[in-house]
Design a protein around this motif. Structure first.
Motif, PDB file in Angstrom:
ATOM      1  N   LYS A  54       0.830  -1.201   0.000  1.00 33.44           N
ATOM      2  CA  LYS A  54       0.000   0.000   0.000  1.00 33.44           C
ATOM      3  C   LYS A  54       0.860   1.246   0.000  1.00 33.44           C
ATOM      4  CE  LYS A  54      -4.032  -1.908   0.092  1.00 33.44           C
ATOM      5  NZ  LYS A  54      -4.962  -1.732  -1.011  1.00 33.44           N
ATOM      6  N   HIS A  55       0.374   2.252  -0.716  1.00 32.78           N
ATOM      7  CA  HIS A  55       1.135   3.502  -0.785  1.00 32.78           C
ATOM      8  C   HIS A  55       1.222   4.128   0.595  1.00 32.78           C
ATOM      9  CE1 HIS A  55       2.720   7.189  -2.316  1.00 32.78           C
ATOM     10  NE2 HIS A  55       1.772   7.857  -1.720  1.00 32.78           N
ATOM     11  N   GLU A 102      -6.579   5.949  -4.207  1.00 35.89           N
ATOM     12  CA  GLU A 102      -5.523   5.110  -3.639  1.00 35.89           C
ATOM     13  C   GLU A 102      -5.548   3.686  -4.182  1.00 35.89           C
ATOM     14  OE1 GLU A 102      -5.029   5.468   0.642  1.00 35.89           O
ATOM     15  OE2 GLU A 102      -6.330   7.218   0.584  1.00 35.89           O
ATOM     16  N   GLU A 103      -6.754   3.097  -4.329  1.00 36.82           N
ATOM     17  CA  GLU A 103      -6.820   1.725  -4.814  1.00 36.82           C
ATOM     18  C   GLU A 103      -6.297   1.622  -6.241  1.00 36.82           C
ATOM     19  OE1 GLU A 103     -10.684   0.149  -4.326  1.00 36.82           O
ATOM     20  OE2 GLU A 103     -10.672   0.287  -2.131  1.00 36.82           O
ATOM     21  N   ASP A 142      -2.467   1.910  -6.100  1.00 41.10           N
ATOM     22  CA  ASP A 142      -1.851   0.670  -5.635  1.00 41.10           C
ATOM     23  C   ASP A 142      -1.880  -0.392  -6.720  1.00 41.10           C
ATOM     24  OD1 ASP A 142      -1.341   1.793  -3.189  1.00 41.10           O
ATOM     25  OD2 ASP A 142      -3.167   1.018  -2.257  1.00 41.10           O
ATOM     26  N   GLN A 173       0.609   0.409  -9.523  1.00 36.78           N
ATOM     27  CA  GLN A 173       1.979   0.150  -9.104  1.00 36.78           C
ATOM     28  C   GLN A 173       2.276  -1.338  -9.053  1.00 36.78           C
ATOM     29  OE1 GLN A 173       2.229   2.302  -5.378  1.00 36.78           O
ATOM     30  NE2 GLN A 173       3.153   4.074  -6.362  1.00 36.78           N
ATOM     31  N   GLN A 174       1.359  -2.120  -8.497  1.00 38.51           N
ATOM     32  CA  GLN A 174       1.584  -3.555  -8.400  1.00 38.51           C
ATOM     33  C   GLN A 174       1.706  -4.190  -9.780  1.00 38.51           C
ATOM     34  OE1 GLN A 174      -1.673  -4.940  -6.036  1.00 38.51           O
ATOM     35  NE2 GLN A 174      -1.017  -3.821  -4.205  1.00 38.51           N
TER      36      GLN A 174
END
Length: 640
Positions: A3-4, A612-613, A616, A619-620
């Motif tokens: 998570k960020h 945010e989701e 995340d 990025q993943q």
């Protein structure tokens, strides 16, 4: 990735309906000291020589009243020290021309009007231009502050129109001297800048290896930051190497050797879970010193096999990571030491010579940037176009500098340009960083005034002593400012007062009082304008970055799928590997840009809620695909 992490460990307070969030401005950490820059002495020595030669000449001629104009050109020697010499040779003339043009505007305005209020407006506009252009060009430290400091001062120097050409000639001449000083180290260490940036990537990769997993195989809290730091360092190193010309076989071989070392650092990002037995066998070979040229690879990927992670952390795994981290660190020390490249970076003679490639005679033994990547003026204009997140920052600078200067005038301070410079210097990428810079600037100026007071007995010895102190303060500022801005300001403040002392006869007490009042006014008014003028476009930058990451990740996934499909053997040659290298460059750049956009938006005190989701997930997915791409690039020639 995990998570960020919210910056500064602060929770976010959401506004009504959760449409926006209000975030408190932190104090903790603003005054914490960091490690000094690894190349601070280069900028310090360059500026020292570039300032000492003209200033001592003026002293011999008895014309120290002209020191502002020679210092303007000499301070250009602070720029470009992170660039390879070929790129530095192209960049520094633009810095010098920017300084001359800005100074020309200031001196012309000073000769045509005596209205202090109007001059403050002009100085504020120039400061805003400096800020936005330096951010758009990404010129690097010291950014806009040197240009603004010199130009704002020049607006309030008594001037006649006929004197302007000769004063600009002094600036241009010392600017040329600064260029020569900055290029002189190329005679001794022509590969110095690129060796340092590759060493940074190796050190970041070694630090990533040292972020050990726990006994349960879980990632430590600092692993995402270490992953991002390594990715950013590797990406910056590739872009630096792209600036190194390879017009001769010797230059191509030298760059290719550095690329091999960079691939070793990059391989740390591309590690993924494999069969435990296969890794155990390879680890045993490492322990016995029988390295066969293949790299043990690892990734902080969410798909990392937990059992594999546990087996590595039990027994040989931790020792193996420490061994490889020491190996990368040793290569970094060798690069910084200026000696020959490590053995792994040596290339065969046939690869050194190579053949002429597709891009302007570049050698085929080195990587080239992806096609379609804009260079030169076009990307700068794109960053300044309509909707740019830099425009609100420019608006903040303009409003803050104008109001700070006018407030200083209303208080009867004799140097309103100091308030303008203070306001311009505190503006950073977001409100949080601006708040911290305002604290640092205020504390640094206060300590600098105390230092200046302590130096008054030496200053009264004469102009030669003042010159010596000014040069010492310049070196001290470069030595300390990378540790923390307030520490560097401790030297910058007496330097500014010393330079002002050559052209004015004001008593020291008046200079100190004016400087302190202007610092407080500039910081307070500038910060207020930063809070009032919100940067709502910061979240828009995240949306654009998410779209670019998704596009780059999808393109890379299609490329990997095509190369893995049956009958794709013809894609495994140089052309296919080149496409893989370009996909890696695009995806890494997009991930770094997303990280920067999130950090900027997270520091705005009034901002709509961040996705945010989606961040995340992007990025993943991006890191997973990047790890697969990196594993495809087994040697620098693969991306040629």
């Amino acid at each position: 990735m995990g998570k960020h992490r919210k910056p500064f460990g602060q929770s976010w307070r959401r506004g009504p309906g959760s449409a926006v969030r209000v975030r408190p401005l932190p104090v903790r950490g603003a005054l914490r000291l960091r490690r000094p820059s690894d190349i601070w002495y280069k900028a310090a020595l360059g500026a020292l020589v570039a300032m000492a030669v003209p200033d001592l000449t003026l002293f011999a001629l008895g014309r120290l009243d002209l020191v502002l104009y020679t210092s303007a050109g000499a301070l250009c020697a602070l720029y470009g020290h992170g660039l390879p010499y070929a790129a530095r040779a192209r960049t520094l003339p633009w810095v010098v021309l920017g300084m001359v043009a800005s100074l020309g505007v200031a001196l012309t305005a000073a000769s045509l009007t005596t209205s202090t209020a109007l001059l403050v407006v002009f100085a504020a506009l120039i400061a805003a231009i400096h800020k936005t252009v330096c951010e758009a060009t990404r010129v690097g430290p010291p950014g806009n502050i040197i240009l603004t400091f010199v130009t704002a001062s020049a607006f309030f120097v008594p001037q006649r129109l006929g004197q302007v050409p000769s004063h600009l000639a002094l600036t241009l001449g010392t600017g040329i001297l600064a260029w020569l000083v900055c290029m002189a180290p190329a005679l001794l260490r022509p590969q110095g800048p690129e060796r340092i940036v590759v060493a940074r990537a190796l050190e970041a990769a070694a630090g990533l290896l040292r972020t050990e997993r726990g006994a349960d195989g879980a990632r430590p809290a600092g692993a995402p930051d270490a992953w991002h730091a390594t990715a950013a360092a590797v990406n910056a190193a590739w872009h630096t190497l792209y600036e190194v010309p390879t017009r001769t076989p010797a230059k191509a071989a030298a760059r290719a050797g550095l690329e091999r070392l960079l691939v070793e650092a990059e391989s740390v990002l591309g590690r993924a879970g494999r069969e435990v037995a296969g890794e155990a066998e390879r680890a045993a070979g490492w322990a016995a010193g029988r390295h066969d040229g293949h790299q043990y690879r690892h990734s902080f990927d969410d798909g990392f096999d937990r059992a594999f992670g546990q087996s590595l952390d039990q027994g040989f795994g931790q020792d193996l990571r420490r061994f490889e981290a020491e190996r990368l660190g040793g290569w970094a020390r060798a690069l910084r030491g200026g000696g020959p490249l490590p053995e792994v970076a040596q290339v065969s003679s046939s690869w050194q010579v190579g053949e002429k490639g597709e891009a302007g005679g570049e050698r085929s033994g080195v990587r080239r940037p992806a096609p379609g990547h804009p260079r030169g003026v076009r990307p700068v204009l794109a960053r300044l176009g309509p909707g740019s997140p830099l425009l609100p920052i420019g608006a903040r600078v303009t409003a803050g500098c104008v109001l700070a200067g006018w407030t200083s005038m209303a208080l009867g301070v004799g140097h309103p340009y100091w308030a303008v410079v203070t306001a311009a210097s505190i503006y950073q990428a977001n409100t949080t960083l601006t708040w911290q810079r305002a604290l640092q600037r205020t504390l640094g100026n206060l300590s600098g005034l105390l230092l200046y007071t302590a130096l008054l007995p030496l200053i009264h010895l004469g102009h030669l002593a003042m010159l010596g102190l000014a040069l010492a303060c310049q070196v001290g500022a470069e030595a300390w400012i990378s540790r923390n801005y307030w520490l560097g300001s401790t030297c910058v403040t007496p330097l500014a007062l010393l330079l002002s002392g050559f052209g004015s006869q004001l008593p020291a007490r008046a200079l100190i009082a004016d400087r302190w009042i202007d610092t407080v006014v500039g910081a307070a008014v500038g910060l207020t304008c930063c809070v009032v003028v919100t940067n709502r476009r910061a979240a828009d930058r995240i949306e654009a970055a998410l779209e670019r990451v998704a596009a780059a990740e999808n393109a890379a996934s299609r490329l990997l799928a095509a190369r893995s499909a049956p009958g794709a053997g013809d894609m495994e040659g140089a052309d296919g590997a080149r496409e893989t290298g370009w996909a890696r460059d695009r995806l890494t750049g997009c991930l770094v840009e997303l990280r920067e956009a999130v950090e900027v938006a997270s520091g705005e005190w009034w901002q709509r809620a961040l996705p945010e989701e989606r961040i995340d997930h992007a990025q993943q997915q991006g890191h997973r695909t990047l790890a697969r791409l990196v594993r495809r690039l087994r040697a620098p020639v693969a991306a040629a």
